[in-house]
Design a protein around this motif. Structure first.
Motif: not given
Ligand SMILES: Nc1ncnc2c1ncn2[C@@H]1O[C@H](COP(=O)(O)OP(=O)(O)OP(=O)(O)O)[C@@H](O)[C@H]1O
Ligand SMILES: Nc1ncnc2c1ncn2[C@@H]1O[C@H](COP(=O)(O)OP(=O)(O)OP(=O)(O)O)[C@@H](O)[C@H]1O
Ligand SMILES: NC(N)=O
Ligand SMILES: [Mg+2]
Ligand SMILES: [Mg+2]
Lengths: 357, 394, 251, 230, 294
Positions: C236, C240, C245-246
Motif C-alpha cells: 500500500e 503500489g 496507493s500513491a
C-alpha cells in the motif's frame, strides 16, 4: 613540464635556481638591488606557504601578516637586545625604550638576549599559535569566505594590538639594528651574506613544500580541499589535515619575517596589517596558487613590479598596480604559471575540471 | 666570506653624489598613496616650489637642482627602501620628506649607514637627534609646551587628552602629564583611537561628562573630522570647552568643515595668515603655482624652508659633501615665512616661533598668541625640570 | 552469521519533526540487507544518524562499543563506511589517489609525509574489482555517474570497513551495471555487513538477503524479500499496484 | 518539434558527444539510453543550453536555438529536469514552485495542478528544499519543470531515487501529458522497462554516437539490449 | 543611568552605522558570495557624491535629500559596471573576486585622489541635523538619529524585497544554483546584476549618510570595510536578520569595551569575541542548513 616532475628534473630545477640565486644575481646586481631582491625573497618564502595552504588546502589565509610579523618581531627583539647589551652591558634597555620612558626591561624581553632562545621562539611560537587558532577554527568547520574574512580581521586586530604596545615600539615598530648575531649590519659583505641566507632558506622552503605536495599528505590535503566532509567519512580528522598545512604556512611566514628584519632594518605594524597581508596573497594568485614555483614567481613579480612602477611613476603607479591585479587574476585564473596552458587552449572556453578555490 | 663583526669598524661607504655637471639631484620622498597621502602630497608640492624658486634664482653653487620624486606609500619599509634607492642609485645630495615618526625612524639607519642627509619637515615628539637628519618642524618645546603654557595662562585647570594611537600622541601626552603634574593641572582622562578611526560617540560622551576646562587633541588625519563633528553635535562649544589641537592645519580645517570647528585653538609655528613679507611672497607663489583655492600650512612651510636651509648651508660650506654640510650647518639661518629660523648645529633642529591660532569662519587660523621671538630647540627637554624623568639624552 | 551493528530505538527529530521515530535494526555479516520505504521515510536520515552526521537518541553498538556521540571520523575508523545519495569523490584526484587515500586512514604521520612509491596491493585489487583498473590515472571528476558510484564503493572496500551503508548505489546505472554491482555487493558481503537503500525493486529481489521497510520514520516490516513483498501494508505505502496507493505515500 | 543536427559537445576541448542527429515529433516520447558515461547527460545539457555546442545545431519547431542561453530556451517551451534531484536548496519547496510560476498568467493554478499530481509535496511546501529527502526533491524538480508549461520536456533519469508506486505515477503522468497532446518528451532512462513502455521511439548512445534507433514496438528490447551490450 | 543610556544609545548608533555599511555587503557577499573589497570605495563614492551635490545645490538640507538617491544611483552604477565587466567572469571563483576587487579599490582610491585631491573635503551638515536632542539625560546627536532611521528603512526595504517579491526569490535561486536557475527560465545574467546594483547602491547611500559624521577623503571607505565584513560573517552569510543583530551587538560590544579600556583595544576585544562566538555558532547567528556535503 613533465620533465620537472621526475627526480632528475627536480634536481635540475633546484640546480638552476641555485645557480641563478647564488651565482648570477650577486654578479649582476648592485648592493642595493641585491638587498631589494633579498627583501623580495622574504615575500617569496611567505608565498610558498600560502601556496600550500591556499593552493593545495583551499584555505585563503588573508592574515599571513600575523605570522610574518611574529617572526619579524621575535627576531627584532633579539637584535635590539644584542644592540642594548653591546652599548650598555647586560640588562641595558634598548634605545627606543629609553626614549619611551621605559627604564626597566620588561620581563618578557629578557630571554631574547639568547640567540638560541630567539631562533627556537621564531620556529615554535607562530607555529603553535597557528595550531591553536587552526584547531579552534577548523574543528568548528569554519571555512571558505568565512575563514578568509576571519583571518583578515585577525591581521587587523593583531596590527592594532601591536600599535598599542609601547614596549614593542608601538606604531613606530622596532628599527635601528646594528648587529646580526655578532656581525655588523652596515657592512656590505654581511649584507650579501644575509642575501645568501635568505636565498638558502627559500630553496629549503620550496623543497619542504615539494615534499609535502608529493607525499600522500599532499593528496589528502587536496581531498580535504575538494570534499572535506567526505574525508571525515573515510576516518580522517579533516581539521588536523588542514591545521598541518596552516601551521606550515605560518612557520614559513615566521621564518620569512625573521630574515626580513635584518635585511630591511625595520618592522612595524604597517608591514603586517590587512593590506600587506593581501599583498602576500596577490603575489600567490598572480603567480599561480596551485603550482609549486608559481607563488615564488608571483611574489617576486609583484614586488618587483611594485618597485619598478613606483620608481617610474611615483604618483600614478597605483593605477598600474590595480590594473595588474585585475587583468592577471581575471584573465589568467591559474596565474602566470598557467600562461602556457592558456595559450594552448585559447579556442575553447573552460577548463575541464576547474580547480576549486 | 664574512664581514666585520660587532665592535670592528665597517669600511665607510663611498658617496656617489656627482657634482661634476651643472645639476645636482635631491630626493623628495613623500607618501603619494595610502593613508598618509592626504597630508604628504601637500609637502611634496611645497618642496617642488622651493626648488623651482632656488633654480630660478641661479641654483645652488651655480647648479640647477633636479628633484627625484619617490612614493613612500605610507609604509615605513617603503620609506627605507626608497631612501636607500635615492641615496645609492640616484646619488642625491639630500632627501626632503617623511611625515610620520615611523617613517623617520625607518629611514634613520639608512641615512646613517650611507652617511647621507634627510630634511624632515614635520612637528614631532622630540627625543631624537641624528647627525644625518635636519629637523625643520617643531620639537615639543616649540609647540606642545607653549600650547600648555597658553592654556594655563588662560586659567585652564583641568584637561582631557584625546589622541591617535601612535608614538607622537603617546609621547606628547606623557609630556603633558608631566607638565600638568608640575603645574597643578588635572588630567581628567586620556583616550586613544586607532589611526583613521571615525567612531567617537563613546569618547565624546566621556569627554562631555568629565567636564574638563579644555581638551588637548593629538588626533591625526581623518579622525579629526569625526571627532569635531561629534563634538559639535553633542553641544560642546569652543567657549565652553575649547579644544587645543596640534595636528590640525589649514588643510584639515577644510575637511572638518569650519562650522564644526570655528573658534577652536591650534598650536603651530606657522599659519597662512602670518603677517610677514616672506610669507606674503610664499603664499602668493604657492597659489600662483598650484591654484588660488589651495592653502598653505605649517608642514608645508617647514618643508619649503628646509630646502632653502639646505641650499644656504651648501653655499656656506661651498660643498655638497655631507661632512661639509654638517660642519657648516650651525647658525645657518633663513628668513622663512614663519620668521627667521636658525639651525642648531648640536641637535640639528631649528629655532622656531611658537604660535597659538584660532580658527576663524573663513577656515584660516589667526594668531592669538605668539612667543617672543624664536624658541631654541630642546628636543630632549633638558631645560625643563619637570621633564627630567621623561627622557634620557642619547 | 554474526551481528555487526545493532541499532536500538533510534530517534532523530528536526525542530519537532520526527524523521526517524524509534527504529531497531540489526545488520549481520554475510547479509545484503535492503532498506526500503517511501520517499522521506527516513532511510537516509537513519544512515546519517549511524554515521554521526545527525544527532539522535537511542543507541548504536558495533562490536560491543557504543557509537552515539562519537565524531564522524571516529565512527568511520570503527569500520563503518557509507556512500552518499549523490556520489562524492575527490574530483581533482585520480582514481588511484582516491582509493589510496581511502585506504590510509590509519597511516602514521611518517608514512603520510612520504611519497607514495607504489600503490598498495589492496588498491590495485580493488580497482580491478570495481572495473576501473584502466582508469587509474583519470581524475575522478570526469568519471560518469555510475563509475563514481563504483569508485565510492571501492573507497569503502580499501578502507577495511566491515559495515557498509550504501545510499542508492545503483542510481543511474544501466541494467548490466546493476547486475555487476549486485554481484559485487554479494561478494563483498561474504565477510561484511552491507546495508543498501534502494528503490529499484528488481534489484532488491535479485540481491537482497533481508529487507527492512521504513515508513514515516518507523519500521513497517522486516523479513525476507517474499515476506516483505507480500505484506499488504508494504504494497500500500510503497510498492503500489495501482495509482491510488500513491496518495498514501506521504511521509 | 525538436531536431538536432550533427550536434557535438563536451567539456574543455574534448568532445563527449560526437555529431548526433535526433528528432522528436509533436506529442512524441523519445527515450535515450546508453551505458554510464555514454554521453546522455552531456547531450541533454547541450539541448537545454547549459553546454555550448561545438558543432551542429539545435532546432525547436524550426527555430534555431543553438546560440540561445538556457533561460530563453525555457521561454521557447523547453523544460529540463537535470539528473540528480536538483533543487534550490535555500528556498522552501513552495518557493521553488512559485519561483517558476511568478509572472505566469495562471501561476497559482499551475502550482495546484502539480500538487495534485504529486500530493506528497503538499505538506512539505514550507520546508526548505535542501532538507527534503532525495525522492521528495526529485518530485519537486519535475513539478517545477511542468509549471513552465513546456512543449518539450527533457527528463534526465527522472525515476532515479523515487519509490516504485510514484514511479508508476510519473510514468503515467508523462505518457498521459504526451497523449493528451501539446507535449513532447525527451527522456533519458536506465530502466529499460520503463523507457520502452513510456517511449514511442528510442535512441541508444554509445561513446557519444548513436548506436541504434527505432520504435519501441515488439522486439525493441532485444535490439536495445544488443546495441547496449557491445 | 546616564552612562547606561549613553552606552545603549552608542551601541545602537555604532551598530546602525555598521549595518548601513554592511547591508550592501550582505547582498553582494552574503547572497552572491562575491567578496567585494571595493565596497569601501563605493561608500567613498557615496561620500563624494554628497560633496558634489552640495557644491551644486548649495543648501545642505536639500542637497542631502537629493544626494541620497543620487548616491544610490552612483554606487549602483559603479557596482553594475564592476559586475558586468569583471565579476561576471568570476562567479565560479568566489575567492578571486576578493583579489580583483582589491585592485579595483586601489584604482578608485587613486581616481578620487586625482579628481578631488588627497586632503579631505567638507560636506556640511544641514542645519536641521546639527546639535543633539536630550533623551533620558544624554545628548544624542541628531545626525546619528537620522542614520539610525535610515538604517532601519534600508533594512526593512531590502528584507521585504528579498523575502516576499518574485525578484527576491529569483535572486536567491540564482545564488543557490545558477545552472538550475537558467533551466528554470531565469536569466542569471540579469538577476546577478540586480543584487549587485542594490548592494552597491546601498554602499552609496551609506556613503552619503556617513558624511554626516565622518570625513570624506579617498581612504574613507577603508575604515568601514573590515568591520562590515565581520558583521556579515557573524550574522550568518546572506541573513539580513543576522546582519542586523550582529551589527548592533558588535556596536554595543565596541562601546562597552571602549568605556572600560581604550578604543584600539576594543577592536581586538571584538575580534576575540567573534572567534569565541564562532566556536558556538560556526556558521554565524542565523544559518540555513542543507543536507549536501559541499
Ligand atoms: N535536517 C532536516 N531538517 C528537517 N527535516 C529533515 C531534515 N533532514 C531530513 N528531513 C526530513 O526527514 C524526512 C526523512 O528524510 P530522508 O532523507 O531520511 O528520507 P529517505 O527515506 O532517505 O527518502 P528518499 O528515499 O526520498 O531518499 C523527510 O521528510 C525530510 O524532509
Ligand atoms: N564536467 C565534466 N568534465 C569533463 N568530463 C565530463 C564531465 N562530466 C562528464 N564528463 C565525461 O563525459 C562522459 C559522458 O558523461 P555523461 O554524464 O554525459 O554520461 P551519461 O551517459 O549521462 O552517464 P550516466 O548514465 O552515468 O549518467 C563521461 O565519460 C564523463 O567522464
Ligand atoms: N611626527 C608626527 N606627527 O608623527
Ligand atoms: Mg534518501
Ligand atoms: Mg547522466
Amino acid at each position: 613540464m613533465k620533465f620537472f616532475t621526475t627526480r632528475a628534473g627536480t634536481w635540475t630545477g633546484f640546480g638552476a635556481a641555485a645557480l641563478v640565486l647564488f651565482g648570477l644575481a650577486p654578479l649582476l646586481l648592485s648592493g642595493f638591488r641585491l638587498g631589494l631582491l633579498a627583501q623580495f625573497l622574504c615575500y617569496a618564502i611567505v608565498a610558498v606557504g600560502i601556496g600550500l595552504a591556499w593552493g593545495r588546502g583551499g584555505m585563503l589565509t588573508l592574515g599571513q601578516g600575523v605570522f610574518f610579523g611574529m617572526g619579524a618581531y621575535l627576531m627584532a627583539m633579539h637584535l635590539k637586545m644584542a644592540d642594548a647589551e653591546f652599548r650598555g652591558g647586560p640588562g641595558a634597555v634598548p634605545d627606543f625604550m629609553e626614549l619611551a620612558g621605559i627604564r626597566e626591561l620588561p620581563a618578557y624581553w629578557a630571554p631574547f638576549a639568547s640567540p638560541a632562545f630567539t631562533i627556537a621562539a621564531i620556529l615554535v611560537l607562530p607555529t603553535a599559535f597557528a595550531v591553536l587558532l587552526g584547531l579552534a577554527v577548523f574543528k568548528r568547520r569554519v571555512k571558505g569566505a568565512y575563514f578568509a574574512i576571519l583571518s583578515q580581521a585577525l591581521a587587523g586586530a593583531f596590527a592594532i594590538l601591536l600599535i598599542g604596545q609601547q614596549s614593542l615600539g608601538g606604531f613606530n615598530g622596532l628599527s635601528r639594528f646594528r648587529y646580526f648575531f655578532g656581525y655588523n649590519l652596515d657592512d656590505p659583505v654581511n649584507q650579501q651574506m644575509l642575501y645568501f641566507i635568505v636565498a638558502g632558506v627559500l630553496l629549503a622552503v620550496v623543497a619542504v613544500s615539494l615534499q609535502l605536495r608529493r607525499s600522500r599528505y599532499g593528496e589528502l590535503l587536496v581531498a580535504v580541499r575538494d570534499a572535506e566532509e567526505r574525508v571525515r567519512f573515510l576516518g580522517y580528522d579533516a581539521a588536523n589535515v588542514k591545521v598541518v598545512a596552516y601551521a606550515v604556512a605560518a612557520l614559513f611566514a615566521s621564518v620569512a619575517g625573521a630574515v626580513f628584519v635584518p635585511i630591511v632594518g625595520i618592522i612595524s605594524p604597517a608591514s603586517i596589517g590587512i593590506v600587506p597581508s593581501i599583498m602576500f596573497i596577490l603575489g600567490v594568485a598572480i603567480g599561480g596558487r596551485a603550482s609549486l614555483v608559481g607563488p615564488v614567481v608571483g611574489a617576486l613579480a609583484v614586488a618587483w613590479a611594485q618597485t619598478a612602477l613606483s620608481e617610474q611613476f611615483p604618483s600614478a603607479w597605483t593605477y598600474a598596480q590595480g590594473l595588474m591585479f585585475i587583468l592577471v587574476i581575471a584573465l589568467l585564473p591559474g596565474g602566470i604559471a598557467s600562461t602556457a596552458a592558456v595559450l594552448k587552449r585559447i579556442p575553447t572556453k573552460r577548463a575541464t575540471v576547474e580547480a576549486t578555490t | 666570506a664574512c664581514g666585520s663583526k660587532a665592535g670592528e669598524e665597517t669600511a665607510a661607504v663611498e658617496s656617489c653624489v656627482d657634482t661634476s655637471g651643472d645639476t645636482v639631484k635631491v630626493g623628495s620622498l613623500n607618501s603619494l598613496s595610502g593613508t598618509m597621502a592626504i597630508s604628504e602630497t601637500t609637502v611634496r608640492d611645497s618642496i617642488a616650489l622651493a626648488v623651482k624658486e632656488i633654480n630660478a634664482a641661479g641654483g645652488v653653487q651655480g647648479k640647477t637642482i633636479e628633484i627625484v620624486a619617490e612614493d613612500g606609500a605610507s609604509e615605513p619599509t617603503v620609506f627605507a627602501e626608497k631612501a636607500e634607492k635615492l641615496i645609492r642609485e640616484d646619488c642625491v645630495a639630500a632627501v626632503f620628506g617623511g611625515w610620520t615618526s615611523a617613517s623617520r625612524k625607518a629611514m634613520l639607519p639608512v641615512f646613517e649607514d650611507n652617511d647621507s642627509l634627510l630634511y624632515y619637515p614635520v612637528q614631532y615628539e622630540g627625543l631624537e637627534a641624528s647627525e644625518n637628519i635636519f629637523y625643520t618642524g617643531a620639537t615639543t618645546n616649540q609647540q606642545i609646551i607653549p600650547a600648555l603654557d597658553y592654556l594655563a595662562e588662560t586659567g585652564v585647570e583641568s584637561i582631557y587628552l584625546v589622541g591617535s594611537d601612535y608614538v607622537f600622541p603617546r609621547t606628547a601626552n606623557a609630556i603633558i602629564n608631566a607638565y600638568a603634574e608640575a603645574h597643578g593641572i588635572e588630567v581628567l582622562g586620556e583616550d586613544y583611537v586607532t589611526l583613521g578611526s571615525t567612531e567617537f560617540s563613546t569618547i565624546v560622551t566621556q569627554v562631555k561628562s568629565a567636564g574638563a576646562d579644555a581638551v588637548f587633541n593629538t588626533l591625526n588625519g581623518d579622525s579629526n573630522v569625526a571627532f569635531f563633528r561629534e563634538y559639535a553635535n553633542v553641544g560642546l562649544t569652543a567657549e565652553e570647552m575649547p579644544v587645543m589641537s596640534v595636528s590640525i592645519a589649514e588643510e584639515e580645517v577644510g575637511g572638518i568643515g569650519v562650522e564644526n570647528i570655528e573658534g577652536q585653538l591650534a598650536a603651530w609655528n606657522y599659519y597662512q595668515t602670518v603677517d610677514s613679507p616672506a610669507n606674503g611672497s610664499f603664499v602668493e607663489a604657492f597659489k600662483a603655482e598650484y591654484g588660488a583655492d589651495r592653502v598653505t600650512s605649517d608642514p608645508m612651510e617647514a618643508a619649503y624652508t628646509s630646502v632653502y636651509l639646505w641650499a644656504a648651508t651648501v653655499e656656506k660650506a661651498g660643498s655638497f659633501a655631507v661632512a661639509d654640510v654638517q660642519e657648516a650647518a650651525d647658525g645657518v639661518s633663513f628668513d622663512a615665512p614663519e620668521g627667521t629660523v636658525v639651525i642648531d648645529g648640536d641637535n640639528h633642529h631649528v629655532s622656531k616661533t611658537a604660535r597659538i591660532g584660532e580658527i576663524n569662519a573663513d577656515g584660516l587660523l589667526y594668531t592669538v598668541w605668539e612667543s617672543e621671538g624664536p624658541i631654541e630647540p630642546d628636543p630632549f627637554l633638558e631645560g625643563y625640570d619637570w621633564a627630567a624623568d621623561l627622557a634620557v639624552t642619547e | 552469521m554474526s551481528i555487526a551493528l545493532s541499532c536500538k530505538n533510534i530517534e532523530v527529530s528536526f525542530d519537532g519533526f520526527k524523521a526517524v521515530a524509534g527504529v531497531d535494526l540489526d545488520l549481520s555479516r554475510g547479509e545484503v540487507h535492503f532498506l526500503i520505504g517511501p520517499n522521506g521515510a527516513g532511510k537516509t536520515t537513519l544512515v546519517d544518524a549511524i554515521t554521526g552526521l545527525a544527532a539522535y537518541t537511542g543507541s548504536v553498538v558495533k562490536d560491543g562499543e557504543e557509537l552515539r556521540g562519537r565524531k564522524v571520523h571516529h565512527i568511520a575508523r570503527r569500520g563503518i563506511g557509507r556512500t552518499f545519495q549523490t556520489a562524492t569523490v575527490f574530483e581533482n584526484l585520480t582514481v588511484a589517489q582516491n582509493l589510496d587515500i581511502a585506504a590510509g586512514a590509519g597511516r602514521s604521520p611518517w608514512t603520510l609525509l612520504r611519497r607514495r612509491r607504489h600503490l598498495p596491493q589492496n588498491v590495485v585489487d580493488t580497482m580491478e574489482r570495481i572495473g576501473l583498473a584502466d582508469r587509474a590515472d583519470t581524475p575522478a571528476g570526469v568519471l560518469a555517474h555510475g563509475q563514481k558510484q563504483w569508485l565510492e564503493i571501492g573507497m569503502l572496500l580499501v578502507g577495511d570497513a566491515d559495515v557498509l551503508l550504501l545510499d542508492e548505489p545503483i542510481a543511474g546505472m544501466g541494467h548490466d551495471e546493476r547486475e555487476t554491482t549486485g554481484r559485487l555487493l554479494h561478494d563483498i558481503a561474504v565477510d561484511r555487513a552491507v546495508a543498501v537503500v534502494e528503490h529499484d525493486m528488481d534489484f532488491m529481489r535479485a540481491f537482497a538477503s533481508r529487507v527492512t521497510v521504513l515508513h514515516a520514520g518507523a519500521v513497517l516490516a522486516t523479513g525476507s524479500v517474499d515476506e516483505v513483498s507480500g505484506d499488504p501494508r508494504v504494497q500500500e505505502v510503497y510498492l503500489g499496484t495501482a495509482k491510488e496507493s500513491a496518495d498514501a505515500a506521504t511521509a | 518539434m525538436l531536431r538536432l543536427r550533427d550536434l557535438a559537445c563536451g567539456y574543455g576541448r574534448t568532445p563527449v558527444v560526437h555529431g548526433i542527429d535526433l528528432h522528436i515529433g509533436p506529442d512524441e516520447v523519445v527515450a535515450v539510453m546508453g551505458h554510464n558515461g555514454a554521453g546522455k547527460t552531456t547531450l541533454l545539457r547541450a539541448v537545454a543550453g547549459l553546454l555550448p555546442a561545438m558543432r551542429g545545431t539545435v532546432e525547436l519547431d524550426g527555430t534555431d536555438m543553438t546560440r540561445r542561453p538556457a533561460n530563453r530556451r525555457v521561454k521557447a517551451g523547453m523544460a529540463y529536469v537535470p539528473q540528480g534531484q536538483q533543487c534550490f536548496a535555500h528556498l522552501t519547496a513552495g518557493e521553488n514552485l512559485r519561483l517558476v510560476a511568478d509572472g505566469r498568467r495562471h501561476g497559482k493554478a499551475l502550482i495546484d495542478a502539480q500538487l495534485d499530481l504529486f500530493p506528497a509535496l503538499r505538506p512539505l511546501l514550507g520546508r526548505q528544499a535542501g532538507l527534503l529527502s532525495g525522492g521528495q526533491r526529485q518530485q519537486l524538480a519535475i513539478a517545477r519543470a511542468l509549471i513552465t508549461e513546456p512543449r518539450l520536456l527533457i527528463l534526465d533519469e527522472p525515476t532515479e531515487g523515487i519509490q516504485p508506486n510514484v514511479v508508476a505515477e510519473i510514468e503515467s503522468t508523462v505518457v498521459g501529458l504526451a497523449k493528451r497532446g501539446g507535449l513532447s518528451v525527451l527522456l533519458v532512462e536506465q530502466h529499460l522497462g520503463f523507457a520502452l513502455q513510456a517511449a514511442d521511439r528510442y535512441y541508444v548512445l554509445r561513446s557519444g554516437r548513436v548506436a541504434s534507433e527505432g520504435s519501441t514496438g515488439v522486439e525493441a528490447e532485444g535490439r536495445v539490449r544488443e546495441a547496449m551490450s557491445i | 543611568m546616564d552612562l547606561l543610556v549613553g552606552q545603549l544609545f552608542t551601541g545602537l548608533s555604532t551598530g546602525s552605522i555598521l549595518l548601513l555599511a554592511a547591508l550592501g555587503l550582505s547582498l553582494t557577499f552574503g547572497q552572491m558570495g562575491v567578496v567585494n573589497m571595493a565596497h569601501g570605495e563605493f561608500i567613498m563614492a557615496g561620500c563624494y557624491t554628497a560633496y558634489v551635490v552640495q557644491q551644486v545645490v548649495g543648501d545642505a538640507g536639500a542637497s542631502l535629500l537629493i544626494a541620497l538617491p543620487v548616491g544610490f544611483a552612483v554606487g549602483g552604477a559603479m557596482g553594475l559596471v564592476l559586475e558586468t565587466v569583471l565579476i561576471r567572469r568570476l562567479y565560479h571563483r568566489p575567492l578571486d573576486t576578493l583579489l580583483v576587487t582589491f585592485g579595483v579599490g586601489l584604482i578608485l582610491q587613486q581616481v578620487a585622489r586625482d579628481v578631488f585631491g588627497a586632503p579631505a573635503v567638507n560636506v556640511s551638515v544641514p542645519e536641521a541635523l546639527r546639535g543633539g536632542v536630550d533623551l533620558l539625560g544624554v545628548t544624542v546627536p541628531k545626525t546619528r538619529l537620522f542614520i539610525m532611521a535610515l538604517a532601519v528603512l534600508a533594512v526593512t526595504a531590502v528584507s521585504l524585497v528579498l523575502r516576499f517579491t518574485p525578484a527576491g526569490r529569483r535572486i536567491r535561486a540564482v545564488v543557490g544554483n545558477r545552472d538550475l536557475a537558467e533551466t528554470a527560465g531565469i536569466s542569471s545574467r540579469r538577476v546577478d546584476a540586480g543584487p549587485f546594483f542594490i548592494g552597491s547602491g546601498l554602499a552609496g547611500v551609506a556613503g552619503v549618510a556617513l558624511t554626516l559624521i565622518g570625513s570624506t577623503s579617498p581612504t574613507t571607505g577603508q575604515s568601514y570595510l573590515v568591520d562590515a565584513f565581520l558583521v556579515v560573517v557573524a550574522g550568518g552569510l546572506g541573513r539580513i536578520k543576522g546582519a542586523v543583530v550582529a551589527a548592533v551587538a558588535l556596536g554595543a560590544l565596541q562601546a562597552v569595551f571602549e568605556t572600560y579600556s581604550t578604543a584600539s583595544l576594543a577592536k581586538v576585544g571584538v575580534f576575540i569575541v567573534i572567534v569565541v562566538f564562532l566556536q558556538l555558532r560556526p556558521q554565524g547567528l542565523f544559518t540555513l542548513r542543507t543536507r549536501s556535503l559541499a
